[in-house]
Design an enzyme around this catalytic site. Structure first.
Site, PDB file in Angstrom:
ATOM      1  N   ASP A 116      35.157  37.065  37.221  1.00 36.21           N
ATOM      2  CA  ASP A 116      33.693  37.148  37.277  1.00 36.21           C
ATOM      3  C   ASP A 116      33.260  38.472  37.914  1.00 36.21           C
ATOM      4  OD1 ASP A 116      31.005  36.480  37.337  1.00 36.21           O
ATOM      5  OD2 ASP A 116      31.190  35.147  39.068  1.00 36.21           O
ATOM      6  N   GLU A 168      38.681  38.767  46.760  1.00 38.70           N
ATOM      7  CA  GLU A 168      37.396  39.474  46.858  1.00 38.70           C
ATOM      8  C   GLU A 168      37.668  40.839  47.490  1.00 38.70           C
ATOM      9  OE1 GLU A 168      33.994  39.106  46.077  1.00 38.70           O
ATOM     10  OE2 GLU A 168      33.855  41.033  47.094  1.00 38.70           O
ATOM     11  N   HIS A 209      37.198  37.390  41.449  1.00 38.41           N
ATOM     12  CA  HIS A 209      36.020  38.076  42.008  1.00 38.41           C
ATOM     13  C   HIS A 209      35.177  36.984  42.663  1.00 38.41           C
ATOM     14  CE1 HIS A 209      37.477  40.903  39.008  1.00 38.41           C
ATOM     15  NE2 HIS A 209      36.734  41.850  39.531  1.00 38.41           N
ATOM     16  N   SER A 251      31.462  30.088  43.459  1.00 36.62           N
ATOM     17  CA  SER A 251      32.582  29.527  42.701  1.00 36.62           C
ATOM     18  C   SER A 251      33.761  29.061  43.564  1.00 36.62           C
ATOM     19  CB  SER A 251      33.051  30.504  41.620  1.00 36.62           C
ATOM     20  OG  SER A 251      33.328  31.771  42.159  1.00 36.62           O
ATOM     21  N   HIS A 257      28.827  27.923  36.550  1.00 34.79           N
ATOM     22  CA  HIS A 257      29.405  26.878  37.401  1.00 34.79           C
ATOM     23  C   HIS A 257      29.441  25.515  36.699  1.00 34.79           C
ATOM     24  CE1 HIS A 257      28.382  29.673  40.995  1.00 34.79           C
ATOM     25  NE2 HIS A 257      29.511  30.006  40.407  1.00 34.79           N
ATOM     26  N   GLY A 267      40.619  42.416  42.470  1.00 33.76           N
ATOM     27  CA  GLY A 267      40.858  41.215  41.661  1.00 33.76           C
ATOM     28  C   GLY A 267      41.655  41.488  40.391  1.00 33.76           C
TER      29      GLY A 267
HETATM   30  C1  SAM Z   1      29.437  38.080  40.327  1.00 35.91           C
HETATM   31  S1  SAM Z   1      30.050  38.205  41.952  1.00 35.91           S
HETATM   32  C2  SAM Z   1      31.095  36.808  42.114  1.00 35.91           C
HETATM   33  C3  SAM Z   1      30.402  35.490  42.163  1.00 35.91           C
HETATM   34  C4  SAM Z   1      31.333  34.312  42.302  1.00 35.91           C
HETATM   35  N1  SAM Z   1      32.439  34.355  41.353  1.00 35.91           N
HETATM   36  C5  SAM Z   1      30.569  33.029  42.104  1.00 35.91           C
HETATM   37  O1  SAM Z   1      30.496  32.547  40.962  1.00 35.91           O
HETATM   38  O2  SAM Z   1      30.054  32.480  43.092  1.00 35.91           O
HETATM   39  C6  SAM Z   1      31.242  39.492  41.797  1.00 35.91           C
HETATM   40  C7  SAM Z   1      32.017  39.763  43.075  1.00 35.91           C
HETATM   41  O3  SAM Z   1      33.075  40.669  42.779  1.00 35.91           O
HETATM   42  C8  SAM Z   1      33.291  41.501  43.904  1.00 35.91           C
HETATM   43  N2  SAM Z   1      34.074  42.641  43.418  1.00 35.91           N
HETATM   44  C9  SAM Z   1      33.658  43.796  42.855  1.00 35.91           C
HETATM   45  N3  SAM Z   1      34.713  44.530  42.435  1.00 35.91           N
HETATM   46  C10 SAM Z   1      35.829  43.792  42.720  1.00 35.91           C
HETATM   47  C11 SAM Z   1      37.214  43.969  42.499  1.00 35.91           C
HETATM   48  N4  SAM Z   1      37.680  45.061  41.888  1.00 35.91           N
HETATM   49  N5  SAM Z   1      38.063  42.995  42.904  1.00 35.91           N
HETATM   50  C12 SAM Z   1      37.592  41.870  43.512  1.00 35.91           C
HETATM   51  N6  SAM Z   1      36.310  41.649  43.751  1.00 35.91           N
HETATM   52  C13 SAM Z   1      35.409  42.585  43.358  1.00 35.91           C
HETATM   53  C14 SAM Z   1      31.899  41.783  44.394  1.00 35.91           C
HETATM   54  O4  SAM Z   1      31.921  42.181  45.757  1.00 35.91           O
HETATM   55  C15 SAM Z   1      31.210  40.435  44.189  1.00 35.91           C
HETATM   56  O5  SAM Z   1      31.314  39.637  45.332  1.00 35.91           O
END
Ligand code: SAM
Length: 279
Positions: free
Chosen positions: A161, A115, A41, A97, A18, A141
């Site tokens: 992410d 998401e 993500h 994020s 971040h 994503g």
């Molecule tokens: C590391 S976390 C994201 C944290 C966020 N970017 C932040 O910095 O606050 C990864 C996220 O990706 C989601 N996720 C997993 N596979 C995904 C996909 N194929 N497409 C979108 N989101 C996905 C998960 O549910 C999770 O919420």
């Protein structure tokens, strides 16, 4: 999809990710022209640090709590001020994020938050209900790296992410970048990756170099030494088309971040151009 970010919110990985995110967005603000942030993500947006998940795995105590207590150089002020803005009565919430990005948008800018987890996507929709500058999409994503590019503003940041919990995530992130870069070559891309197995990182760097994409900056921070069996020892971010000031900014921020986030001299940091240093 087993990964739930609530267990990790505000940990050292989020802090470094971040800090980079905020510095990139601040650079976009230097020009009046609108920009878009696409978060592929996005997570649930806002994390309650007193929740059962955050209590069970209080990574935030060794992350955001440490940097707030120990302080960071002035370049970190916009990030730390944002965290404080969400916590007027002491640290209890961590903005993820999409919430941090939204906090920094001007009226002309837009956020697209993608998401896949239905519960997190629903929480994110609630978070941004009625917000005309933000679009929340419950979608894979990786698909957003195709049809959603280029953004109509033709300026912007794509944050990728993924949780890295599935097989093939390393290949998918490189393939996703290649696909996205063909559609939107001038965009800035920030790709997060875990430092767990040094060989994975070496292979990843080779694959990135082989794409032929210019201007790829590698930023890493470690809080411990690699070990067997493997355990997360650091956090990495690939930034394609970084703002020209980002390298210098991170050279100032990372040493202080290591001091705050790693125990007694066990951490380290590195910044390196994988291809095409900016002039
Ligand atoms: C590391 S976390 C994201 C944290 C966020 N970017 C932040 O910095 O606050 C990864 C996220 O990706 C989601 N996720 C997993 N596979 C995904 C996909 N194929 N497409 C979108 N989101 C996905 C998960 O549910 C999770 O919420």
């Amino acid at each position: 999809m087993n990964y739930r970010h609530a267990f990790h919110a505000g940990g050292f990985v989020d802090v470094v990710k971040h800090l980079i995110l905020v510095r990139i967005i601040l650079y976009f603000q230097r020009k009046a022209a609108a920009f878009r942030v696409i978060d592929t993500h996005a997570g649930r947006g806002r994390y309650d640090l007193t929740s059962r998940e955050a209590e069970r795995s209080p990574e935030w105590r060794d992350g955001i709590a440490r940097v707030l207590a120990k302080g960071l150089p002035d370049l970190a002020a916009p990030y730390l001020d944002a965290i404080r803005a969400f916590n007027p009565d002491g640290l209890a919430t961590y903005p993820g994020s999409p919430v941090l990005a939204r906090h920094l948008l001007r009226p002309q800018d837009r956020l697209e938050a993608v998401e896949l987890h239905p519960e997190d996507a629903a929480a994110l929709k609630d978070e941004f209900a009625g917000d005309i500058q933000t679009r929340v999409i419950e979608l894979d994503g990786w698909l957003a790296l195709g049809a959603h590019l280029p953004p109509k503003e033709k300026r912007g940041l794509v944050l990728v992410d993924p949780p890295f919990e599935e097989e093939g995530e390393w290949e998918r992130i490189v393939g996703g970048l290649v696909k996205a870069h063909k559609r939107f070559a001038t965009g800035t891309y920030a790709l997060w990756y875990p430092l767990k197995e040094p060989q994975e990182i070496a292979d990843f760097v080779i694959a990135l170099r082989a794409t032929g994409i210019p201007k790829i900056l590698r930023i890493e921070l470690t809080i411990r030494k690699p070990s067997t069996p493997s355990r997360l020892y650091g956090t990495g971010m690939i930034v394609v088309n970084p703002p020209f000031v980002l390298e210098a900014e991170m050279r100032e921020l990372l040493p202080a971040a290591v001091n705050a986030l790693a125990d007694d001299g066990r951490g380290a940091w590195r910044i390196e151009w994988i291809s095409g240093e900016m002039s």
